[in-house]
Design a protein around this motif. Structure first.
Motif, mmCIF file in Angstrom:
data_model
loop_
_atom_site.group_PDB
_atom_site.id
_atom_site.type_symbol
_atom_site.label_atom_id
_atom_site.label_comp_id
_atom_site.label_asym_id
_atom_site.label_seq_id
_atom_site.Cartn_x
_atom_site.Cartn_y
_atom_site.Cartn_z
ATOM 1 N N GLY A 84 15.863 -16.776 -23.233
ATOM 2 C CA GLY A 84 14.669 -16.709 -22.400
ATOM 3 C C GLY A 84 14.543 -15.372 -21.697
ATOM 4 O O GLY A 84 13.447 -14.815 -21.572
ATOM 5 N N GLU A 85 15.670 -14.834 -21.242
ATOM 6 C CA GLU A 85 15.674 -13.508 -20.611
ATOM 7 C C GLU A 85 15.216 -12.438 -21.592
ATOM 8 O O GLU A 85 14.466 -11.528 -21.227
ATOM 9 C CB GLU A 85 17.070 -13.160 -20.077
ATOM 10 C CG GLU A 85 17.503 -13.969 -18.884
ATOM 11 C CD GLU A 85 16.868 -13.521 -17.570
ATOM 12 O OE1 GLU A 85 16.126 -12.515 -17.546
ATOM 13 O OE2 GLU A 85 17.122 -14.194 -16.561
ATOM 14 N N GLU A 86 15.672 -12.537 -22.837
ATOM 15 C CA GLU A 86 15.258 -11.570 -23.859
ATOM 16 C C GLU A 86 13.757 -11.672 -24.129
ATOM 17 O O GLU A 86 13.069 -10.654 -24.245
ATOM 18 C CB GLU A 86 16.045 -11.783 -25.163
ATOM 19 C CG GLU A 86 17.496 -11.373 -25.056
ATOM 20 C CD GLU A 86 17.666 -9.891 -24.765
ATOM 21 O OE1 GLU A 86 16.970 -9.060 -25.397
ATOM 22 O OE2 GLU A 86 18.477 -9.556 -23.881
ATOM 23 N N VAL A 87 13.259 -12.901 -24.231
ATOM 24 C CA VAL A 87 11.817 -13.096 -24.453
ATOM 25 C C VAL A 87 11.039 -12.557 -23.255
ATOM 26 O O VAL A 87 10.019 -11.880 -23.415
ATOM 27 C CB VAL A 87 11.495 -14.586 -24.714
ATOM 28 C CG1 VAL A 87 10.001 -14.854 -24.642
ATOM 29 C CG2 VAL A 87 12.054 -15.017 -26.066
ATOM 30 N N LEU A 88 11.520 -12.837 -22.052
ATOM 31 C CA LEU A 88 10.848 -12.356 -20.845
ATOM 32 C C LEU A 88 10.806 -10.824 -20.820
ATOM 33 O O LEU A 88 9.785 -10.233 -20.473
ATOM 34 C CB LEU A 88 11.534 -12.895 -19.593
ATOM 35 C CG LEU A 88 10.915 -12.485 -18.264
ATOM 36 C CD1 LEU A 88 9.452 -12.906 -18.174
ATOM 37 C CD2 LEU A 88 11.722 -13.087 -17.117
ATOM 38 N N LYS A 89 11.876 -10.199 -21.218
ATOM 39 C CA LYS A 89 11.913 -8.727 -21.266
ATOM 40 C C LYS A 89 10.845 -8.209 -22.233
ATOM 41 O O LYS A 89 10.124 -7.256 -21.920
ATOM 42 C CB LYS A 89 13.307 -8.259 -21.689
ATOM 43 C CG LYS A 89 13.476 -6.768 -21.716
ATOM 44 C CD LYS A 89 14.891 -6.391 -22.113
ATOM 45 C CE LYS A 89 15.050 -4.888 -22.251
ATOM 46 N NZ LYS A 89 16.366 -4.507 -22.729
ATOM 47 N N ALA A 90 10.737 -8.827 -23.394
ATOM 48 C CA ALA A 90 9.721 -8.420 -24.373
ATOM 49 C C ALA A 90 8.319 -8.672 -23.828
ATOM 50 O O ALA A 90 7.412 -7.850 -24.013
ATOM 51 C CB ALA A 90 9.925 -9.156 -25.697
ATOM 52 N N LEU A 91 8.130 -9.794 -23.142
ATOM 53 C CA LEU A 91 6.822 -10.102 -22.564
ATOM 54 C C LEU A 91 6.477 -9.137 -21.429
ATOM 55 O O LEU A 91 5.307 -8.786 -21.248
ATOM 56 C CB LEU A 91 6.774 -11.550 -22.072
ATOM 57 C CG LEU A 91 6.832 -12.623 -23.161
ATOM 58 C CD1 LEU A 91 6.864 -14.012 -22.547
ATOM 59 C CD2 LEU A 91 5.668 -12.487 -24.132
ATOM 60 N N ASP A 92 7.485 -8.697 -20.668
ATOM 61 C CA ASP A 92 7.250 -7.679 -19.635
ATOM 62 C C ASP A 92 6.670 -6.413 -20.269
ATOM 63 O O ASP A 92 5.705 -5.838 -19.756
ATOM 64 C CB ASP A 92 8.548 -7.323 -18.904
ATOM 65 C CG ASP A 92 8.979 -8.349 -17.874
ATOM 66 O OD1 ASP A 92 8.129 -9.113 -17.374
ATOM 67 O OD2 ASP A 92 10.192 -8.368 -17.563
ATOM 68 N N GLU A 93 7.267 -5.995 -21.372
ATOM 69 C CA GLU A 93 6.796 -4.799 -22.062
ATOM 70 C C GLU A 93 5.375 -4.999 -22.590
ATOM 71 O O GLU A 93 4.519 -4.125 -22.431
ATOM 72 C CB GLU A 93 7.744 -4.444 -23.206
ATOM 73 C CG GLU A 93 9.099 -3.969 -22.741
ATOM 74 C CD GLU A 93 10.099 -3.796 -23.873
ATOM 75 O OE1 GLU A 93 9.687 -3.796 -25.059
ATOM 76 O OE2 GLU A 93 11.298 -3.655 -23.582
ATOM 77 N N THR A 94 5.132 -6.156 -23.181
ATOM 78 C CA THR A 94 3.800 -6.459 -23.699
ATOM 79 C C THR A 94 2.788 -6.490 -22.559
ATOM 80 O O THR A 94 1.680 -5.952 -22.695
ATOM 81 C CB THR A 94 3.802 -7.809 -24.441
ATOM 82 O OG1 THR A 94 4.736 -7.736 -25.516
ATOM 83 C CG2 THR A 94 2.424 -8.149 -24.985
ATOM 84 N N TRP A 95 3.166 -7.104 -21.433
ATOM 85 C CA TRP A 95 2.257 -7.175 -20.293
ATOM 86 C C TRP A 95 1.897 -5.765 -19.806
ATOM 87 O O TRP A 95 0.730 -5.467 -19.568
ATOM 88 C CB TRP A 95 2.868 -7.985 -19.156
ATOM 89 C CG TRP A 95 1.976 -7.985 -17.948
ATOM 90 C CD1 TRP A 95 2.183 -7.339 -16.775
ATOM 91 C CD2 TRP A 95 0.712 -8.638 -17.828
ATOM 92 N NE1 TRP A 95 1.125 -7.558 -15.927
ATOM 93 C CE2 TRP A 95 0.207 -8.344 -16.553
ATOM 94 C CE3 TRP A 95 -0.039 -9.435 -18.693
ATOM 95 C CZ2 TRP A 95 -1.015 -8.827 -16.108
ATOM 96 C CZ3 TRP A 95 -1.268 -9.918 -18.239
ATOM 97 C CH2 TRP A 95 -1.742 -9.617 -16.976
ATOM 98 N N ASN A 96 2.891 -4.896 -19.683
ATOM 99 C CA ASN A 96 2.628 -3.531 -19.235
ATOM 100 C C ASN A 96 1.702 -2.793 -20.195
ATOM 101 O O ASN A 96 0.811 -2.046 -19.767
ATOM 102 C CB ASN A 96 3.938 -2.766 -19.028
ATOM 103 C CG ASN A 96 4.711 -3.287 -17.840
ATOM 104 O OD1 ASN A 96 4.141 -3.789 -16.875
ATOM 105 N ND2 ASN A 96 6.026 -3.188 -17.911
ATOM 106 N N GLU A 97 1.885 -3.021 -21.482
ATOM 107 C CA GLU A 97 1.003 -2.413 -22.479
ATOM 108 C C GLU A 97 -0.423 -2.944 -22.341
ATOM 109 O O GLU A 97 -1.395 -2.186 -22.424
ATOM 110 C CB GLU A 97 1.523 -2.680 -23.891
ATOM 111 C CG GLU A 97 2.809 -1.956 -24.218
ATOM 112 C CD GLU A 97 3.454 -2.452 -25.508
ATOM 113 O OE1 GLU A 97 2.889 -3.347 -26.186
ATOM 114 O OE2 GLU A 97 4.543 -1.947 -25.835
ATOM 115 N N LEU A 98 -0.543 -4.251 -22.126
ATOM 116 C CA LEU A 98 -1.872 -4.852 -21.973
ATOM 117 C C LEU A 98 -2.569 -4.368 -20.703
ATOM 118 O O LEU A 98 -3.766 -4.082 -20.721
ATOM 119 C CB LEU A 98 -1.770 -6.382 -21.964
ATOM 120 C CG LEU A 98 -1.473 -7.034 -23.307
ATOM 121 C CD1 LEU A 98 -1.152 -8.512 -23.123
ATOM 122 C CD2 LEU A 98 -2.642 -6.849 -24.253
ATOM 123 N N VAL A 99 -1.829 -4.293 -19.610
ATOM 124 C CA VAL A 99 -2.413 -3.805 -18.359
ATOM 125 C C VAL A 99 -2.941 -2.386 -18.568
ATOM 126 O O VAL A 99 -4.063 -2.063 -18.174
ATOM 127 C CB VAL A 99 -1.385 -3.856 -17.197
ATOM 128 C CG1 VAL A 99 -1.866 -3.063 -15.997
ATOM 129 C CG2 VAL A 99 -1.111 -5.299 -16.808
#
Length: 119
Positions: A84-99
């Protein structure tokens, strides 16, 4: 109706990310997750949250433990797993890209600046 549908889809798209982020701060009871989401103005009902938590658990992104409660039956507390931590890290990166993408594509100044540099 089109606006409401788009708004609903946008909220659904970030809900798992927000839930993983909340749980990553420490083990938490489901009603406390709902309270945090409400405080963030992401209104979620139990009928939406529990299936999502189950799916995240089945995907081994979350685990849970039972704890005795002073005010009733034992409660299920959720915690994030290493996966879950690994997925969250990837989602953090995706979120920053989307923002960045949304801010860049919706910023009137950015469009004007690009026009000025192309002249």
């Amino acid at each position: 109706m089109i606006v409401e549908n788009t708004q609903t889809q946008m909220r659904k798209g970030i809900l798992e990310y927000c839930i993983l982020s909340i749980i990553s701060r420490g083990e938490i009871y489901a009603s406390d997750i709902i309270n945090e989401l409400k405080a963030a103005r992401l209104l979620v009902v139990e009928g939406t949250l529990y299936p999502l938590l189950t799916r995240l658990k089945n995907n081994e992104l979350l685990s849970y433990i039972w704890k005795e409660s002073n005010s009733g039956p034992p409660r299920k507390y959720y915690q994030i797993t290493a996966a879950g931590e690994e997925v969250l890290k990837a989602l953090d990166e995706t979120w920053n890209e989307l923002v960045f993408a949304v801010q860049t594509s919706t910023s009137p100044r950015n469009i004007e600046e690009k026009r000025d540099t192309n002249l």
